[in-house]
Design an enzyme around this catalytic site. Structure first.
Site, PDB file in Angstrom:
ATOM      1  N   LYS A  79       0.852  -1.205   0.000  1.00 51.75           N
ATOM      2  CA  LYS A  79       0.000   0.000   0.000  1.00 51.75           C
ATOM      3  C   LYS A  79       0.880   1.244   0.000  1.00 51.75           C
ATOM      4  O   LYS A  79       2.090   1.156   0.218  1.00 51.75           O
ATOM      5  CB  LYS A  79      -0.925  -0.017   1.213  1.00 51.75           C
ATOM      6  CG  LYS A  79      -0.231  -0.032   2.563  1.00 51.75           C
ATOM      7  CD  LYS A  79      -1.163  -0.558   3.647  1.00 51.75           C
ATOM      8  CE  LYS A  79      -0.468  -0.717   4.966  1.00 51.75           C
ATOM      9  NZ  LYS A  79      -0.544   0.414   5.852  1.00 51.75           N
ATOM     10  N   ARG A  85      -8.727   0.690  15.898  1.00 49.93           N
ATOM     11  CA  ARG A  85      -8.743   1.377  14.601  1.00 49.93           C
ATOM     12  C   ARG A  85      -9.822   0.684  13.782  1.00 49.93           C
ATOM     13  O   ARG A  85     -10.977   1.049  13.871  1.00 49.93           O
ATOM     14  CB  ARG A  85      -7.340   1.290  13.973  1.00 49.93           C
ATOM     15  CG  ARG A  85      -7.068   2.309  12.930  1.00 49.93           C
ATOM     16  CD  ARG A  85      -5.622   2.273  12.451  1.00 49.93           C
ATOM     17  NE  ARG A  85      -5.228   1.010  11.849  1.00 49.93           N
ATOM     18  CZ  ARG A  85      -4.041   0.795  11.266  1.00 49.93           C
ATOM     19  NH1 ARG A  85      -3.132   1.760  11.234  1.00 49.93           N
ATOM     20  NH2 ARG A  85      -3.746  -0.366  10.725  1.00 49.93           N
ATOM     21  N   TYR A  99      17.310  30.086   5.049  1.00 49.31           N
ATOM     22  CA  TYR A  99      16.186  30.866   5.591  1.00 49.31           C
ATOM     23  C   TYR A  99      16.293  30.989   7.108  1.00 49.31           C
ATOM     24  O   TYR A  99      16.535  29.994   7.807  1.00 49.31           O
ATOM     25  CB  TYR A  99      14.863  30.165   5.278  1.00 49.31           C
ATOM     26  CG  TYR A  99      14.437  30.285   3.830  1.00 49.31           C
ATOM     27  CD1 TYR A  99      14.132  31.523   3.274  1.00 49.31           C
ATOM     28  CD2 TYR A  99      14.338  29.153   3.038  1.00 49.31           C
ATOM     29  CE1 TYR A  99      13.737  31.629   1.942  1.00 49.31           C
ATOM     30  CE2 TYR A  99      13.941  29.255   1.712  1.00 49.31           C
ATOM     31  CZ  TYR A  99      13.637  30.496   1.166  1.00 49.31           C
ATOM     32  OH  TYR A  99      13.253  30.596  -0.134  1.00 49.31           O
ATOM     33  N   MET A 136      12.796  24.420  -0.195  1.00 48.74           N
ATOM     34  CA  MET A 136      11.885  23.626  -1.034  1.00 48.74           C
ATOM     35  C   MET A 136      12.645  22.737  -2.026  1.00 48.74           C
ATOM     36  O   MET A 136      12.308  21.566  -2.219  1.00 48.74           O
ATOM     37  CB  MET A 136      10.952  24.570  -1.805  1.00 48.74           C
ATOM     38  CG  MET A 136       9.883  23.859  -2.598  1.00 48.74           C
ATOM     39  SD  MET A 136       8.869  25.005  -3.532  1.00 48.74           S
ATOM     40  CE  MET A 136       7.944  25.811  -2.247  1.00 48.74           C
TER      41      MET A 136
HETATM   42  C1  LIG Z   1      -3.253  -3.991   8.842  1.00 41.45           C
HETATM   43  C2  LIG Z   1      -1.799  -3.851   8.604  1.00 41.45           C
HETATM   44  N1  LIG Z   1      -1.039  -4.951   8.567  1.00 41.45           N
HETATM   45  C3  LIG Z   1       0.295  -4.885   8.355  1.00 41.45           C
HETATM   46  C4  LIG Z   1       0.928  -3.674   8.177  1.00 41.45           C
HETATM   47  C5  LIG Z   1       2.417  -3.653   7.973  1.00 41.45           C
HETATM   48  O1  LIG Z   1       3.046  -3.011   9.050  1.00 41.45           O
HETATM   49  P1  LIG Z   1       4.615  -2.823   9.068  1.00 41.45           P
HETATM   50  O2  LIG Z   1       4.939  -1.906   7.952  1.00 41.45           O
HETATM   51  O3  LIG Z   1       4.885  -2.216  10.392  1.00 41.45           O
HETATM   52  O4  LIG Z   1       5.194  -4.176   8.888  1.00 41.45           O
HETATM   53  C6  LIG Z   1       0.178  -2.501   8.208  1.00 41.45           C
HETATM   54  C7  LIG Z   1       0.853  -1.216   8.025  1.00 41.45           C
HETATM   55  O5  LIG Z   1       0.458  -0.151   8.328  1.00 41.45           O
HETATM   56  C8  LIG Z   1      -1.223  -2.588   8.432  1.00 41.45           C
HETATM   57  O6  LIG Z   1      -1.988  -1.496   8.477  1.00 41.45           O
END
Ligand SMILES: Cc1ncc(COP(=O)(O)O)c(C=O)c1O
Length: 361
Positions: free
Chosen positions: A35, A132, A256, A305
């Site tokens: 992701k 969450r 800056y 920047m």
């Molecule tokens: C549901 C879930 N599983 C696994 C992971 C992987 O976590 P990590 O990058 O700490 O291994 C994430 C990352 O945010 C996650 O949201």
């Protein structure tokens, strides 16, 4: 030559890191997190490079489609499931696997009336303390029974997510683990709990599937170690070049707000094409390490920047065009993150479109 700001990603390092996961979690399958543009490493190229994992995890159907349409055949899991019922048609067409974390998602599956190409494959998400996503322990039985009853669903198993697995002495991970297993006793399906920190620090949590993210990219999820300490290889190195050199007299300031001053002597300053407009953290403090000609120097003054400045008084022969590494093999991203008051995860995810992210072998 045009402005060259390049993040080089090593396929060999990615595959090495997969093998580290395999060695640690021998009996588990690997759901690799790609992701957020594969943590900034390039979604499609990483999805293709990770040919040895069992499935890929994404945050949205757009990410999933991007990979599938690039020809990747690996199973893809939508880690937050669907955001609305219309997505289910695409889920069918492309055989995406769903995480279900909310009753509205079960209702959408229930209401799906088009002919099925195959059953929807579903992971049930359980909230054991992260607070969450996921069904609470009180809701779990209902969600489980509803999913098991749906003829259009193939139930794969249940997953939960750790909140503090990076805190090796914090027993709350064990409590999450115990609650998960208590809820699932006598329940069918596979189990999946561990992120990178879980894989590395909590072997009892490996179960049927593990879900590594950060460690695949060669960085450490723990506050006081680097990927190298964990036998991982940094997959990314971030490169730029020196674009100007200047002498700064004693008492003169740089950048800056004049946040750095050359005290008592004249200093040689190199200006590097890299700034917060590329994703480098504005918060990086004076002294944040940078490699110029493979030698370690520190930033001076505020990050701009498009540029940052480093003190190269200690180096001989620095010239315009010399190579610069902002993080990579010999400069752990964890160290840069510490100087910038952030975490490697965020540094990886900050790149703007100005940065070319390219795969090397
Ligand atoms: C549901 C879930 N599983 C696994 C992971 C992987 O976590 P990590 O990058 O700490 O291994 C994430 C990352 O945010 C996650 O949201």
């Amino acid at each position: 030559m045009s402005r060259q700001v390049i993040a080089k990603v090593s396929q060999q390092a990615l595959l090495h890191n997969v093998e580290v996961v395999r060695a640690l979690a021998k009996d588990s399958k690997i759901l690799a997190m790609v992701k957020a543009n594969a943590y900034g490493h390039g979604l499609v190229q990483v999805a293709k490079a990770l040919s040895t994992v069992d499935a890929l995890g994404v945050a949205s159907i757009e990410e999933a489609l991007h990979i599938r349409q690039a020809g990747v055949k690996t199973d893809i899991v939508l880690m937050e499931g669907i955001f609305n019922a219309d997505e289910l048609t695409l889920v069918q067409t492309h055989r995406f696997i769903l995480v279900v974390h909310h009753f509205s998602q079960i209702q959408a599956l229930q209401a799906y009336e088009k002919p099925l190409l195959q059953k929807f494959k579903v992971w049930l998400k359980v909230n054991t303390g992260m607070n969450r996503l996921g069904f609470s322990p009180a809701e779990f039985q209902d969600a489980y029974s509803m999913l098991k009853r749906l003829p259009q669903v193939e139930f794969i198993g249940s997953m939960t997510h750790f909140a503090k697995a990076d805190e090796k002495d914090n027993e709350s991970t064990l409590r999450q683990y115990q609650q998960f297993y208590a809820l699932l006793s006598e329940k069918e399906g596979l189990r999946c709990l561990a992120n990178s920190a879980g894989i590395l620090a909590w072997p009892q949590s490996h179960a049927d599937w593990v879900r590594p993210g950060l460690m695949l990219y060669g960085a450490s999820p723990f506050p006081n170690s680097t990927g190298r300490d964990l036998n991982l290889k940094p997959a990314m190195s971030l490169h730029s070049t020196v674009i100007a050199i200047r002498e700064v007299n004693a008492g003169e300031q740089v950048g800056y707000g004049g946040m750095w001053e050359s005290f008592g002597h004249c200093s040689k300053i190199a200006i590097i094409a890299m700034g917060y407009g590329d994703g480098y953290p504005w918060h990086a403090k004076n002294g944040t390490p940078v490699l110029v000609n493979q030698q370690r120097v520190g930033t001076v003054g505020r990050i701009s920047m498009d540029m940052l400045a480093v003190d190269v008084s200690s180096l001989n022969d620095v010239k315009v065009g010399d190579p610069v590494v902002l993080w990579g093999d010999d400069l752990p991203i964890e160290e840069v993150a510490r100087h910038a008051g952030t975490i490697p995860y965020e540094l990886f995810c900050r790149f703007t479109e100005r940065v070319t992210v390219e795969m090397t072998n």
